[in-house]
Motif scaffolding. Structure first.
Motif, short mmCIF file in Angstrom:
data_model
loop_
_atom_site.label_atom_id
_atom_site.label_comp_id
_atom_site.label_asym_id
_atom_site.label_seq_id
_atom_site.Cartn_x
_atom_site.Cartn_y
_atom_site.Cartn_z
N MET A 227 0.87 -1.16 0.03
CA MET A 227 0.02 -0.02 0.15
C MET A 227 0.82 1.18 0.03
N ASN A 228 1.68 1.29 0.97
CA ASN A 228 2.42 2.37 1.30
C ASN A 228 3.76 2.34 0.48
N TYR A 229 4.02 1.04 -0.25
CA TYR A 229 5.31 0.80 -0.73
C TYR A 229 5.16 0.24 -2.18
N PRO A 230 6.25 0.52 -2.76
CA PRO A 230 6.02 -0.46 -4.30
C PRO A 230 5.98 -1.68 -3.95
N ILE A 231 5.46 -2.55 -5.04
CA ILE A 231 5.43 -3.77 -4.84
C ILE A 231 6.44 -4.66 -5.58
N TRP A 232 7.25 -5.51 -5.27
CA TRP A 232 8.07 -6.14 -6.07
C TRP A 232 7.29 -7.26 -6.93
N GLU A 233 6.93 -7.08 -7.99
CA GLU A 233 6.15 -8.11 -8.71
C GLU A 233 6.97 -9.43 -9.27
N LEU A 234 6.59 -10.62 -8.70
CA LEU A 234 7.08 -11.78 -9.06
C LEU A 234 6.30 -12.84 -9.91
N HIS A 235 6.60 -13.69 -10.59
CA HIS A 235 5.92 -14.23 -11.62
C HIS A 235 5.84 -15.98 -11.13
N SER A 236 6.92 -16.49 -11.09
CA SER A 236 6.89 -18.05 -10.84
C SER A 236 6.84 -18.32 -9.22
N ILE A 237 7.29 -17.26 -8.50
CA ILE A 237 7.63 -17.72 -7.15
C ILE A 237 7.02 -16.56 -6.46
N THR A 238 6.35 -16.82 -5.16
CA THR A 238 5.95 -15.59 -4.18
C THR A 238 7.08 -14.90 -3.41
N GLY A 239 6.97 -13.79 -2.89
CA GLY A 239 8.15 -13.39 -1.95
C GLY A 239 7.97 -14.14 -0.76
N GLY A 240 6.67 -14.60 -0.39
CA GLY A 240 6.97 -15.59 0.93
C GLY A 240 7.74 -16.77 0.84
N THR A 241 7.74 -17.42 -0.42
CA THR A 241 8.54 -18.37 -0.72
C THR A 241 9.93 -18.17 -0.59
N LEU A 242 10.28 -17.08 -1.32
CA LEU A 242 11.72 -16.43 -1.21
C LEU A 242 12.16 -16.34 0.06
N ILE A 243 11.32 -15.80 0.94
CA ILE A 243 11.50 -15.40 2.40
C ILE A 243 11.95 -16.81 3.06
N ALA A 244 10.71 -17.76 2.82
CA ALA A 244 11.21 -19.10 3.48
C ALA A 244 12.31 -19.62 3.07
N ILE A 245 12.65 -19.52 1.77
CA ILE A 245 14.00 -20.57 1.42
C ILE A 245 15.13 -19.87 2.25
N ILE A 246 15.41 -18.58 2.08
CA ILE A 246 16.51 -17.79 2.91
C ILE A 246 16.53 -18.14 4.46
N ALA A 247 14.91 -17.72 4.84
CA ALA A 247 14.93 -17.82 6.21
C ALA A 247 15.09 -19.22 7.04
N ILE A 248 14.61 -20.23 6.28
CA ILE A 248 14.63 -21.69 6.70
C ILE A 248 16.18 -21.99 6.80
N LEU A 249 17.05 -21.69 5.54
CA LEU A 249 18.38 -22.17 5.48
C LEU A 249 19.14 -21.22 6.73
N HIS A 250 18.73 -20.29 6.78
CA HIS A 250 19.56 -19.23 7.72
C HIS A 250 19.20 -19.69 9.04
N ALA A 251 17.91 -19.97 9.56
CA ALA A 251 17.68 -20.26 10.89
C ALA A 251 18.45 -21.66 11.20
N PHE A 252 18.16 -22.55 10.09
CA PHE A 252 18.92 -23.63 10.57
C PHE A 252 20.32 -23.89 10.97
N VAL A 253 21.04 -22.86 10.07
CA VAL A 253 22.40 -22.75 10.32
C VAL A 253 22.57 -22.02 11.84
N ALA A 254 21.72 -20.89 11.94
CA ALA A 254 21.59 -20.08 13.05
C ALA A 254 21.46 -20.87 14.30
#
Lengths: 892, 346
Positions: free
Chosen positions: A1-28
């Motif tokens: 709403m307040n911010y521009p939206i990064w338009e993704l096509h094949s994958i959602t932002g949530g999945t991108l977060i999940a990929i990075i966050a799960i790998l990171h948190a596992f190692v963390a």
């Protein structure tokens, strides 16, 4: 709403977060638990004076540093990057509320890496006590950074008192803080164990393998005590709606739970490889498997936690799509496009505005979780919708199921979004309103000679409209079944109702004599209705012609459940087929003859939302596609397998589960009755509408092929809503009645329904469908046309039970109300689109006026003389201008 | 301008964040200069077949610290300028997020090179080459984002590629700013090399002096180049802002003036290979440059946003948590260093 939206096509932002966050948190988590592993193992090596073990610790440290410092460190920053790209509003909110929490975490992180660098670089170059102390520094700092991050992470699911106070400490030490802290500490120790196993078996010093393996096994399995206990605690503090999301409504969440559960089991099965002394290569492979399963298990947990929070990013505060809960009223009022900042309105020509608006709205409200045709795609999720259906779906979001945010914006914006998805994404054409042009049919009354004829035969269908769900292959809830009532009156100064020594025969008009050729009721009757009926004969054994039997209880002749349909053998459609009824004495002399119509429609509007074409001749009927789509929804939402059963030749009768007085079906006592289930559900998705909501399903659409609302009320400008209330009112009354019976689904349906005719649910009188309908006397208390001071107020004035229904009541002399006034919804004078006077044939036959029988002092129809008193009910003889006027309208 | 998002409330007065931002950024950027410039210098040494400076082996450790000290400026810039920073990041989302995976590659590349520093295998050299290249690219992406966030009037480019495939090529200061940064990195890395040798008490004194002198020489020549780049950068700034630094704004002019004046003795000392004076001079100049950089940001955004516009909730409680943790952190690090120095080898 307040911010521009990064338009993704094949994958959602949530999945991108999940990929990075799960790998990171596992190692963390490894970085935390592994810290303790390092110091305790080093201490053990020192105490037991075991240089081989110490050497192992040193080599493990290098692995630990390369994994946690490099991958862990950078991917941690990666989470910052990705969340600020995918959800800048949420990130900003977390940053601004918890800035000093983050800053504190940074201090601990700094302490952590300095300690680790020293621990690694100075291994063997310091005295062991100091080196061990550095190790302890590392672990404490690492655990403290988990402590801080945990406060912010758990805050997102259970913000607790912070919602009211916005106080840092309330947010930080939220209800989920401690269960989550212990849970994560347990996970950290477990992960330390599995990585320990990996480096143990890669260690070149083979003689200590078995010691190491046993040691690591303890690290792997002992933490599960902590994980299990804190897991239960965690579960206890999770809000109820979250549990519903997780365990019942959200299919994705259930997947995540399954993954978590199966991975947990696998983790224990994998122990076998280490307890039994398998060759080392097998154990090494098992270790790799361990790490993979551990990662999947951990990902499952993190996904569950994320799903539990749906539809929020910060529970009860900020939705997943960056819309603040506190802003939703303003957005609903002003529109999302007027409140969002990053909207492109450049160079849009007016013709494309609708679809462009829809695209922008998709971006703003949907794209945080859905792509168009990629992951969690909207394309597949809207395959079986029409635009109207999608609008309804949007209206129903966050009501029955809570895992998606509601739609925020105006009705126009809802329509724009639906148009965009259906037209631009699916490439479907814009819908056109169907206008049915109906040809007027022959509707000539039977003969009546008021001087010579001795009998008046009054015949009526008990319902003003009956529908047939004519796709029994998939399911059924309305069989072909029209019931005719008749009363034969012997004319005279004191007329007599004749019940004996007379036969009443009925016969349908030409073209409607082969219903079995048009609907598949007979094909499936045994499966659906539990009995095989002879083709052409209905539920009560009556055929398309036959005789009405006198019913003592009812005081009238009846032919129940005549299986007449609206399909003419000549391939035309007519929802008002007519019957000729003859009264014949024992010597087969005809005493009287009249015509009555049996309203039977297959104009079921389900397809308006659920898609599909008309089944028959592009004009009416329940198509397979519509039926399949409906079952799909039912199966998905209620965990049934109706579609599969139907495809396997076992279609169901809806009322086999859902109680229904109309069919006399008892149903399942824990399940909502049919009308409550259908209205209760659809009221959620068709809010704030007038009678147009009713006409979406019932055959009442003015431009449709039935227009069942055709009686006097209708011609006077009243519609469904005037008597029955809006769909919300209607649903509340029905579902409240089910709530009294403690049916579990009632609360869920009532949770989001506000009546509109009255202010609160408490003011709505509960009612049983079919048996408790609007009481005529609510407006016509004195049998006047309408009384001064009485509003049009059928709603909430229900008759007490079936016996008091209009269609079941008689006057002081035993004459049915409907005998003189016509069927419900077709009260004389009615206007029928298949022949203006098609419903009025009897009044026209007997008195030449298309009004109630005996209207305008036509008492002679039966009494043969003018009457001076109100014999049947009060106010019969009152001269009424309105009535005249109405007659004029009718006769035009 | 209608695109600029609403800013969120901050808990305490903005000056706290301003000070913390500048302080942590100073440390971060010096570390960045060390690793970026250091990688470039090491790569040049490798290509020229020269002996690799011992300082190079510290690069992976420095990367760890650089990333660590990058966290607070990243945090505080979001606190103070989030509405600008998030917007520009989303506009260039794809290149921006790619920083993360490539940084991981660069980091492992650096470790690989250092582990194999003596064997000088082709693979090790390739590792260094890739790492250096990646660091140069990351710096370029940062310059893109940091300049894009200052130009809300250019944000309309978002609508041409909502998928985040934008960079800020329309920005006239992009290249001079980038070059200004690269040259500074080489200069500061020269100082870093000298600094490493200065503290490397274990090595041979001759060798240490040689390293110090070589570092100072790098610094001197790079700084000469930097003067030209700096002038270019100043001149391509929007005219109004250029004049701010050339007299129209007192503070800006004074800061730039002092920096330029300080440069003269610093260069003289560096050419004379006086390490202590040079490093003192450059530290002061770096502090001034950080302040000038911040002023530049304020000039750019001045018309649409001032820090004093930010709403303050006045909840100081969590600040105390941070300050407490900070003191404990400093004390712990001090104690750990004491442990190293006081500890005897077993």
């Amino acid at each position: 709403m307040n911010y521009p939206i990064w338009e993704l096509h094949s994958i959602t932002g949530g999945t991108l977060i999940a990929i990075i966050a799960i790998l990171h948190a596992f190692v963390a988590h490894f970085a935390v638990g592994g810290g303790l592993f390092l110091v305790l193992t080093e201490r053990k090596a020192l105490r037991t004076n075991n240089p081989a073990l110490l050497a192992y610790v040193q080599s493990h440290t290098k692995f630990f540093l390369l994994l946690t410092l490099v991958f862990g460190g950078v991917s941690g920053v990666g989470i910052w990057f990705i969340i600020s790209l995918v959800n800048p509003a949420g990130t900003s909110s977390l940053i601004h509320n918890f800035v000093f929490g983050w800053a504190t975490e940074w201090v601990f992180f700094t302490g952590e890496i300095i300690a680790l660098l020293i621990y690694h670089n100075r291994f063997g170059k310091m005295d062991s006590k100091s080196h061990l102390a550095i190790g302890w520094f590392y672990f404490i700092f690492a655990w403290l950074s988990l402590f801080v991050i945990n406060g912010i992470l758990s805050f997102m699911l259970t913000p607790g008192k912070w919602l009211e106070t916005q106080n840092f400490w309330h947010g930080f030490f939220n209800p989920g803080f401690f269960p989550s802290l212990f849970f994560r500490t347990g996970i950290a120790l477990f992960i330390a164990g599995i990585f320990g196993m990996l480096t143990s078996l890669s260690n070149k010093n083979t003689p200590i393998w078995d010691t190491l393996v046993n040691y690591c096994l303890k690290w792997i399995y002992l933490p599960f005590i902590l994980i299990l206990l804190s897991g239960f605690w965690y579960f206890k503090i999770v809000p109820e709606t979250s549990l519903d999301n997780l365990l019942v409504s959200n299919a994705e969440a259930i997947k995540a739970i399954n993954i978590f559960v199966y991975a947990s089991i696998l983790i224990f099965i994998l122990a076998v490889f280490f307890v039994i002394r398998f060759p080392n290569t097998v154990r090494k492979m098992a270790t790799v498997l361990f790490i993979l399963v551990g990662l999947i298990w951990f990902g499952g947990f993190e996904y569950i936690r994320e799903f539990a929070r749906r539809p929020y990013l910060i529970n009860q505060y900020l939705y997943s799509n960056s819309i603040y809960k506190s802003n939703t009223d303003a957005i609903n009022k002003e529109g999302i496009l007027n409140t969002a900042k990053w909207i492109s309105n450049e160079n849009i020509n007016p013709g494309e505005k609708l679809l462009n608006d829809g695209k922008e709205i998709f971006s703003l409200e949907c794209s945080s979780c859905h792509t168009l045709t990629g992951r969690n795609q909207i394309f597949n999720k809207t395959l079986y919708f029409t635009e109207r259906g999608l609008i309804a779906k949007l209206s129903g979001l966050n009501k029955i199921n809570n895992y998606m945010p509601g739609f925020f914006g105006t009705e126009d914006e809802k329509a724009a979004l639906s148009a965009y998805i259906l037209r631009s994404v699916h490439g479907k054409p814009a819908p056109k309103e169907e206008i049915v042009n109906v040809q007027s049919l022959e509707s000539k009354p039977s003969e009546f000679n008021s001087r010579k004829d001795k009998y008046v035969l009054l015949v009526w269908n008990d319902l003003g409209m009956h529908c047939v769900s004519d796709n029994d292959k998939y399911f059924s809830f309305l069989p072909p079944a029209n019931t005719l009532y008749a009363q034969l009156i012997k004319r005279g100064e004191r007329p007599e109702i004749i019940n004996t020594n007379v036969t009443l025969e009925y016969e349908v008009e030409e073209g409607f004599r082969n219903p079995q050729n048009h609907v598949d009721f007979w094909q499936y009757s045994e499966i659906v209705y539990g009995a095989k009926f002879q083709e052409g004969y209905g539920l009560a054994g009556n055929g398309i012609s036959g005789s009405l039997k006198f019913n003592e209880n009812k005081g009238a002749f009846m032919a129940e459940y005549i299986p007449v349909t609206a399909y003419n053998d000549n391939n035309t459609y007519n929802p008002y087929p007519s019957f000729t009824i003859r009264a014949i004495d024992n010597n087969r002399n005809k005493l009287a003859e009249t015509r009555a119509i049996t309203p039977t429609s297959t104009e079921m509007g389900c397809r308006n939302c659920h898609g599909g074409a008309w089944r028959v001749n592009n004009i009416s009927g329940f198509s397979e596609e519509t039926a399949i789509n409906i079952l799909r929804v039912h199966d998905r939402m209620n965990k049934t397998s109706l579609l599969n059963n139907a495809l396997n030749g076992k279609p169901a009768l809806c009322q086999s589960c859902h109680e229904d007085p109309a069919l006399g079906a008892p149903g399942n006592p824990t399940i909502l009755n049919f009308s409550s289930a259908v209205h209760g559900f659809h009221a959620q998705v068709l809010p704030d509408m007038d009678a147009d909501a009713c006409a979406l399903c019932h055959p009442a659409r003015v431009l449709g092929n039935t227009s069942c609302s055709r009686g006097r009320h209708n011609t006077r400008g009243l519609n469904c809503v005037h008597c029955h209330g809006t769909i919300e009112d209607h649903a509340v009354a029905l579902v409240k009645n089910e709530k009294i019976k403690k049916k579990p689904a009632a609360d869920k349906l009532l949770a989001n329904l506000s009546p509109r005719k009255v202010a609160t649910q408490a003011e709505v009188n509960p009612r049983m469908p079919w048996l408790m309908e609007p009481d005529c006397k609510a407006c016509h208390g004195n049998f006047n046309i309408r009384e001064e001071g009485k509003g049009v107020n059928g709603f909430n004035n229900w008759v007490p039970g079936g016996a008091a229904l209009y269609r079941n009541t008689v006057d002081n002399n035993g004459v049915y109300c409907a005998a003189c006034h016509g069927s419900p919804h077709a009260i004389y004078p009615a206007i029928n689109k298949y022949g203006r006077d098609r419903d009025n044939m009897q009044p026209l036959q007997y008195q030449g006026i298309a009004g109630s029988i005996a209207t305008q002092n036509n008492c002679k129809v039966c009494h043969t003389v003018d009457m001076k008193y109100n014999g049947h009910h009060r106010n019969m003889l009152k001269f009424d201008k309105l009535n005249l006027k109405n007659k004029d309208v009718a006769l035009k | 301008m209608q695109l600029i998002p609403h800013a969120d409330q901050i808990p305490v007065h903005w000056s706290w964040f301003q000070v913390l931002l500048l302080l942590t950024f100073l440390i971060h950027i010096i570390l960045v200069n060390f690793i970026l410039g250091g990688s470039v210098l090491t790569l040049i040494d490798v290509i020229r077949g020269k002996t690799i400076s011992k300082a190079s082996s510290g690069i992976p450790t420095l990367i760890a610290l650089t990333i660590n000290f990058g966290v607070p400026p990243l945090l505080f810039i979001q606190v103070l300028y989030g509405q600008f920073f998030y917007s520009s990041s989303v506009i260039m989302a794809v290149p921006w997020i790619l920083i993360i995976p490539v940084l991981i590659v660069a980091y492992y590349g650096a470790y690989y090179f250092v582990y194999k520093i003596n064997s000088k295998t082709v693979l090790a050299k390739t590792g260094l080459f890739i790492s250096t290249l990646i660091l140069l690219v990351i710096a370029f992406l940062y310059v893109n984002n940091i300049t894009l966030m200052l130009h809300p009037q250019d944000w309309g480019k978002y609508f041409r590629s909502t998928g985040g495939m934008n960079l800020n090529f329309s920005e006239p200061t992009l290249w001079p700013r980038y070059l200004h940064f690269i040259v500074a990195s080489i200069a500061v890395a020269g100082i870093g090399k000298a600094l490493f040798a200065y503290f490397d008490k274990k090595s041979d004194k001759e060798l240490r002096n040689q390293e110090i002198n070589s570092g100072l020489k790098i610094f001197s020549y790079a700084t000469l180049v930097q003067i030209a780049v700096g002038v270019w950068f100043l001149l391509v700034l929007p005219g109004k802002i250029t004049w701010m630094f050339l007299g129209r704004n007192g503070l800006a002019t004074i800061l730039l003036g002092i920096a330029v004046l300080l440069l003269i003795p610093t260069l003289i000392y560096s050419f004379r290979q006086n390490f202590r004076y040079t490093i003192s001079g450059i530290l002061l100049i770096l502090i001034l440059m950080i302040l000038i950089r911040d002023l530049l940001r304020k000039f750019y955004l001045g018309e649409v946003f001032r820090l004093s516009d930010l709403e303050i909730s006045g909840k100081y409680g969590s600040l105390i948590l941070f300050l407490g943790a900070f003191i404990i952190g400093i004390a712990s690090v001090y104690y750990m260093i004491r442990l190293i120095t006081s500890s005897k080898k077993q």
